[in-house]
Design a protein around this motif. Structure first.
Motif, PDB file in Angstrom:
ATOM      1  N   PHE A 127      13.088 -21.738  17.820  1.00 29.98           N
ATOM      2  CA  PHE A 127      11.735 -21.799  17.270  1.00 29.98           C
ATOM      3  C   PHE A 127      10.689 -21.959  18.365  1.00 29.98           C
ATOM      4  CE2 PHE A 127       8.224 -24.456  15.585  1.00 29.98           C
ATOM      5  CZ  PHE A 127       7.670 -23.523  14.730  1.00 29.98           C
ATOM      6  N   THR A 128      10.956 -22.830  19.337  1.00 28.71           N
ATOM      7  CA  THR A 128       9.989 -23.040  20.414  1.00 28.71           C
ATOM      8  C   THR A 128       9.807 -21.777  21.235  1.00 28.71           C
ATOM      9  OG1 THR A 128      10.668 -25.365  20.527  1.00 28.71           O
ATOM     10  CG2 THR A 128       9.391 -24.503  22.372  1.00 28.71           C
ATOM     11  N   ALA A 129      10.904 -21.058  21.500  1.00 29.04           N
ATOM     12  CA  ALA A 129      10.806 -19.816  22.265  1.00 29.04           C
ATOM     13  C   ALA A 129       9.943 -18.794  21.536  1.00 29.04           C
ATOM     14  CB  ALA A 129      12.206 -19.256  22.522  1.00 29.04           C
ATOM     15  N   LEU A 130      10.204 -18.588  20.251  1.00 25.87           N
ATOM     16  CA  LEU A 130       9.431 -17.612  19.479  1.00 25.87           C
ATOM     17  C   LEU A 130       7.966 -18.030  19.386  1.00 25.87           C
ATOM     18  CD1 LEU A 130      11.975 -16.930  16.600  1.00 25.87           C
ATOM     19  CD2 LEU A 130      11.285 -15.304  18.373  1.00 25.87           C
ATOM     20  N   SER A 131       7.721 -19.317  19.175  1.00 26.11           N
ATOM     21  CA  SER A 131       6.345 -19.807  19.048  1.00 26.11           C
ATOM     22  C   SER A 131       5.582 -19.668  20.359  1.00 26.11           C
ATOM     23  CB  SER A 131       6.353 -21.268  18.598  1.00 26.11           C
ATOM     24  OG  SER A 131       6.947 -21.408  17.326  1.00 26.11           O
ATOM     25  N   ALA A 132       6.232 -20.050  21.463  1.00 28.60           N
ATOM     26  CA  ALA A 132       5.553 -19.984  22.754  1.00 28.60           C
ATOM     27  C   ALA A 132       5.161 -18.554  23.091  1.00 28.60           C
ATOM     28  CB  ALA A 132       6.455 -20.559  23.844  1.00 28.60           C
ATOM     29  N   TRP A 133       6.073 -17.621  22.867  1.00 31.96           N
ATOM     30  CA  TRP A 133       5.760 -16.233  23.206  1.00 31.96           C
ATOM     31  C   TRP A 133       4.790 -15.602  22.211  1.00 31.96           C
ATOM     32  CZ3 TRP A 133       6.140 -14.519  27.812  1.00 31.96           C
ATOM     33  CH2 TRP A 133       7.104 -15.022  28.676  1.00 31.96           C
ATOM     34  N   ALA A 134       4.816 -16.057  20.951  1.00 30.25           N
ATOM     35  CA  ALA A 134       3.806 -15.590  19.991  1.00 30.25           C
ATOM     36  C   ALA A 134       2.420 -16.062  20.405  1.00 30.25           C
ATOM     37  CB  ALA A 134       4.151 -16.094  18.589  1.00 30.25           C
ATOM     38  N   LEU A 135       2.326 -17.312  20.842  1.00 28.13           N
ATOM     39  CA  LEU A 135       1.037 -17.835  21.299  1.00 28.13           C
ATOM     40  C   LEU A 135       0.589 -17.136  22.580  1.00 28.13           C
ATOM     41  CD1 LEU A 135       1.625 -21.634  20.637  1.00 28.13           C
ATOM     42  CD2 LEU A 135       0.114 -20.099  19.363  1.00 28.13           C
ATOM     43  N   TYR A 136       1.529 -16.871  23.469  1.00 28.19           N
ATOM     44  CA  TYR A 136       1.171 -16.156  24.700  1.00 28.19           C
ATOM     45  C   TYR A 136       0.662 -14.750  24.372  1.00 28.19           C
ATOM     46  CZ  TYR A 136       1.504 -13.966  29.274  1.00 28.19           C
ATOM     47  OH  TYR A 136       1.221 -13.282  30.441  1.00 28.19           O
ATOM     48  N   ALA A 137       1.299 -14.100  23.406  1.00 26.67           N
ATOM     49  CA  ALA A 137       0.834 -12.774  22.994  1.00 26.67           C
ATOM     50  C   ALA A 137      -0.566 -12.845  22.399  1.00 26.67           C
ATOM     51  CB  ALA A 137       1.815 -12.166  21.984  1.00 26.67           C
ATOM     52  N   ALA A 138      -0.836 -13.899  21.620  1.00 27.70           N
ATOM     53  CA  ALA A 138      -2.178 -14.059  21.053  1.00 27.70           C
ATOM     54  C   ALA A 138      -3.208 -14.321  22.149  1.00 27.70           C
ATOM     55  CB  ALA A 138      -2.184 -15.199  20.038  1.00 27.70           C
ATOM     56  N   LEU A 139      -2.852 -15.164  23.116  1.00 32.60           N
ATOM     57  CA  LEU A 139      -3.769 -15.429  24.222  1.00 32.60           C
ATOM     58  C   LEU A 139      -4.015 -14.178  25.051  1.00 32.60           C
ATOM     59  CD1 LEU A 139      -2.384 -18.877  25.510  1.00 32.60           C
ATOM     60  CD2 LEU A 139      -4.393 -18.478  24.081  1.00 32.60           C
ATOM     61  N   SER A 140      -3.017 -13.298  25.103  1.00 28.62           N
ATOM     62  CA  SER A 140      -3.131 -12.057  25.871  1.00 28.62           C
ATOM     63  C   SER A 140      -3.685 -10.907  25.052  1.00 28.62           C
ATOM     64  CB  SER A 140      -1.747 -11.660  26.420  1.00 28.62           C
ATOM     65  OG  SER A 140      -1.163 -12.705  27.162  1.00 28.62           O
ATOM     66  N   HIS A 141      -4.025 -11.199  23.769  1.00 26.98           N
ATOM     67  CA  HIS A 141      -4.583 -10.186  22.864  1.00 26.98           C
ATOM     68  C   HIS A 141      -3.603  -9.043  22.613  1.00 26.98           C
ATOM     69  CE1 HIS A 141      -8.533 -12.157  23.006  1.00 26.98           C
ATOM     70  NE2 HIS A 141      -8.240 -12.390  24.273  1.00 26.98           N
ATOM     71  N   ARG A 142      -2.326  -9.381  22.571  1.00 26.18           N
ATOM     72  CA  ARG A 142      -1.278  -8.440  22.166  1.00 26.18           C
ATOM     73  C   ARG A 142      -0.912  -8.778  20.727  1.00 26.18           C
ATOM     74  NH1 ARG A 142       2.351  -9.280  27.697  1.00 26.18           N
ATOM     75  NH2 ARG A 142       0.757  -8.519  29.156  1.00 26.18           N
TER      76      ARG A 142
END
Length: 360
Positions: free
Chosen positions: A131-146
């Motif tokens: 869960f933490t892995a998926l959440s962290a990368w989802a947030l990173y994608a949002a911060l990167s506008h992906r």
């Protein structure tokens, strides 16, 4: 893990049992091997026939899929997935923290996540690493506008734990706000080059996993409230924080106090204080929403007080104020504090695995 391995040589449960065959891991392994409908001997006596539906399907699905192609015991596969997910989670946490606060803060944030209370769970066959892995990368994608990636990862996170609602809310609300700002500025392209299409994909796709599981459990239970009924039979419900408040208050009135209770209470209080600091620092809205919803779920949930520090483990944005402070400190001071914290965390991890008799 090394400290636990040393102690297991003195008798008691083996390392494999500790990491992949106790507490919640038993249910994930049983689901992976036999599915949700198969009964469990000597388990779910109180919770009823639908008891396993309290556990979301992504992690046992991964275990089942990899077990079909790997010549390994199912427990090893479950632990291997969690171990790899922990590494991906650490990478994602570093990427998010580096983007918002610099490389040094990113490194320290990963270290803090690895030594947080109940961090031993990061080495167990539990859903927290995935869960933490998926959440962290989802947030990173949002911060990167992906936004398309953010929506897909948030949807998968929603299939991992009920707290997947936190990352779903973070992605959806951030995407909607970006669309609103874009509309107000009357631009065809949204802020920083975002387009409306990917934003809409994120808004529509992110909730799919979480909503689909709730709908499926409701269908199996014959009631749209099916998932909540299952959780109530497990002794878990949302009471707005009354249970948590009374447990912390009672802690000061009890003559006998366990180490776990003290650590969990300190973790909850610290998490609230750190969230206030995150708001004052004006962290990115996606991070604030994610951490805030996780904190609300952990504090507002009734039951399982002994596990609330584990429930907060994925809330890594709360660590950023500490990481930023240590990043600005003298190296000797930072290294000393981190080394001492690591030793304390290791000792507490041994206590949770070998002394504490309930789920961490």
């Amino acid at each position: 893990m090394a400290a636990v391995l040393v102690r297991t040589d003195e008798g008691g449960p083996g390392l494999g049992t500790i990491l992949a065959a106790r507490y919640d891991a038993i249910y994930y392994l049983h689901i992976a091997e036999y599915g949700y409908a198969a009964p469990m001997a000597n388990d779910c006596v109180v919770q009823g026939a639908l008891c396993k539906y309290a556990f979301f399907p992504l992690y046992p699905g991964l275990i089942r899929g990899f077990s079909a192609v790997l010549p390994l015991p199912v427990g090893w596969v479950a632990w291997g997935i969690a171990a790899i997910a922990s590494l991906l989670a650490a990478w994602g946490i570093f990427s998010v923290a580096e983007r918002v606060a610099g490389r040094r803060t990113g490194v320290i944030a990963v270290v803090l996540w690895g030594i947080a209370p109940h961090a031993m769970v990061e080495s167990m066959a539990y859903t927290e690493p995935v869960f933490t892995a998926l959440s962290a990368w989802a947030l990173y994608a949002a911060l990167s506008h992906r936004w398309t990636q953010a929506g897909l990862l948030a949807s998968l996170a929603g299939l991992t734990r009920p707290s997947g609602s936190a990352v779903v809310a973070a992605v959806v609300l951030t995407a909607l706000w970006t669309m609103f700002v874009s509309h107000r500025r009357r631009e065809e392209a949204s802020v920083r080059g975002d387009r409306t299409g990917p934003l809409l994909v994120a808004v529509l796709v992110a909730p799919l996993g979480w909503c689909a599981w709730f709908a499926w459990v409701g269908y199996r239970a014959g009631d749209w409230r099916g998932y909540f009924q299952v959780q109530e039979k497990w002794g878990s419900a949302f009471d707005g924080g009354r249970f948590t408040f009374h447990r912390i208050a009672d802690m000061f009135l009890q003559r006998s106090l366990t180490l776990n209770t003290a650590v969990v209470a300190a973790t909850i209080i610290s998490a609230v204080v750190l969230f206030v600091l995150c708001v004052q620092q004006r962290q990115h809205p996606a991070l604030l929403i994610y951490a805030g919803v996780l904190l609300l779920i952990a504090v507002g949930g009734e039951g399982y007080f002994h596990s609330k520090a584990r429930f907060l483990l994925p809330a890594f944005p709360l660590l950023l104020p500490i990481a930023q402070g240590l990043a600005k400190a003298r190296p000797r001071t930072a290294y000393t504090l981190l080394a001492a914290s690591t030793l304390l965390s290791s000792a507490y991890g041994v206590y949770l695995m070998l002394v504490w008799q309930r789920s961490p």
